[in-house]
Design a protein around this motif. Structure first.
Motif, PDB file in Angstrom:
ATOM      1  N   MET A  30       0.846  -1.174   0.000  1.00  0.00           N
ATOM      2  CA  MET A  30       0.000   0.000   0.000  1.00  0.00           C
ATOM      3  C   MET A  30       0.897   1.245   0.000  1.00  0.00           C
ATOM      4  N   ALA A  31       0.650   2.142  -0.915  1.00  0.00           N
ATOM      5  CA  ALA A  31       1.467   3.348  -1.077  1.00  0.00           C
ATOM      6  C   ALA A  31       1.429   4.231   0.164  1.00  0.00           C
ATOM      7  N   LEU A  32       0.341   4.164   0.876  1.00  0.00           N
ATOM      8  CA  LEU A  32       0.191   4.975   2.085  1.00  0.00           C
ATOM      9  C   LEU A  32       1.325   4.692   3.071  1.00  0.00           C
ATOM     10  N   PHE A  33       1.615   3.422   3.266  1.00  0.00           N
ATOM     11  CA  PHE A  33       2.665   3.037   4.208  1.00  0.00           C
ATOM     12  C   PHE A  33       4.056   3.350   3.657  1.00  0.00           C
ATOM     13  N   ALA A  34       4.237   3.193   2.366  1.00  0.00           N
ATOM     14  CA  ALA A  34       5.542   3.448   1.757  1.00  0.00           C
ATOM     15  C   ALA A  34       5.910   4.928   1.790  1.00  0.00           C
ATOM     16  N   GLU A  35       4.920   5.785   1.711  1.00  0.00           N
ATOM     17  CA  GLU A  35       5.160   7.229   1.675  1.00  0.00           C
ATOM     18  C   GLU A  35       5.320   7.851   3.063  1.00  0.00           C
ATOM     19  N   GLN A  36       4.848   7.185   4.082  1.00  0.00           N
ATOM     20  CA  GLN A  36       4.788   7.790   5.417  1.00  0.00           C
ATOM     21  C   GLN A  36       6.142   8.186   6.006  1.00  0.00           C
ATOM     22  N   PRO A  37       7.194   7.395   5.889  1.00  0.00           N
ATOM     23  CA  PRO A  37       8.458   7.776   6.543  1.00  0.00           C
ATOM     24  C   PRO A  37       8.972   9.162   6.164  1.00  0.00           C
ATOM     25  N   LYS A  38       8.726   9.611   4.944  1.00  0.00           N
ATOM     26  CA  LYS A  38       9.217  10.946   4.574  1.00  0.00           C
ATOM     27  C   LYS A  38       8.472  12.046   5.320  1.00  0.00           C
ATOM     28  N   ASN A  39       7.305  11.730   5.867  1.00  0.00           N
ATOM     29  CA  ASN A  39       6.529  12.724   6.614  1.00  0.00           C
ATOM     30  C   ASN A  39       6.896  12.787   8.090  1.00  0.00           C
ATOM     31  N   ASP A  40       7.484  11.725   8.616  1.00  0.00           N
ATOM     32  CA  ASP A  40       7.778  11.744  10.047  1.00  0.00           C
ATOM     33  C   ASP A  40       9.117  11.101  10.401  1.00  0.00           C
ATOM     34  N   LEU A  41       9.325   9.878  10.019  1.00  0.00           N
ATOM     35  CA  LEU A  41      10.519   9.150  10.440  1.00  0.00           C
ATOM     36  C   LEU A  41      11.805   9.785   9.919  1.00  0.00           C
ATOM     37  N   PHE A  42      11.826  10.151   8.651  1.00  0.00           N
ATOM     38  CA  PHE A  42      13.046  10.722   8.083  1.00  0.00           C
ATOM     39  C   PHE A  42      13.395  12.052   8.744  1.00  0.00           C
ATOM     40  N   LEU A  43      12.383  12.839   9.082  1.00  0.00           N
ATOM     41  CA  LEU A  43      12.636  14.109   9.771  1.00  0.00           C
ATOM     42  C   LEU A  43      13.231  13.862  11.158  1.00  0.00           C
ATOM     43  N   MET A  44      12.701  12.856  11.835  1.00  0.00           N
ATOM     44  CA  MET A  44      13.219  12.529  13.159  1.00  0.00           C
ATOM     45  C   MET A  44      14.658  12.006  13.054  1.00  0.00           C
TER      46      MET A  44
END
Length: 121
Positions: free
Chosen positions: A1-15
């Motif tokens: 699911m693209a939703l899960f694949a896209e999520q890290p750039k919104n939160d995890l990568f920033l952290m």
């Protein structure tokens, strides 16, 4: 699911970027502490030389005073670093959690849409 694949750039990568920045800052602390240890060694050496008559007491006192300045500056920097770290980590975690909430709200919406589709079968 693209939703899960896209999520890290919104939160995890920033952290992870923030943590990497702090890792770089912390890597300099051993050098700073080494400088402080060197200053203390100079004070001991100057006091020994003063006791042996190889250095004026006034000069040894000046070295001790400068060492104290270095110590106070180091303490001030560490206090400032600690205060900034608290604020930065608070902000980082709040941002991460907000993004996680938004993400799971989107997941929930998708699940609700899927459930409604079953109603129309």
């Amino acid at each position: 699911m693209a939703l899960f694949a896209e999520q890290p750039k919104n939160d995890l990568f920033l952290m992870l970027d923030s943590l990497s920045l702090y890792q770089g800052l912390l890597s300099n602390f051993p050098d700073i502490i080494h400088l402080q240890k060197g200053a203390f060694a100079k004070v001991k050496e100057s006091q020994r030389m003063s006791d042996e008559g190889k250095m004026d007491q006034e000069e040894a006192d000046g070295i001790r005073k400068r060492c104290r300045v270095v110590g106070f500056a180091l303490q001030a920097e560490m206090n400032h670093f600690h205060e900034r770290r608290i604020l930065d980590f608070k902000k980082m975690m709040q941002s991460y959690i907000r993004e996680q909430i938004a993400f799971y709200q989107r997941v929930s919406q998708k699940l609700e849409e899927t459930l409604r589709r079953y109603d129309s079968l």
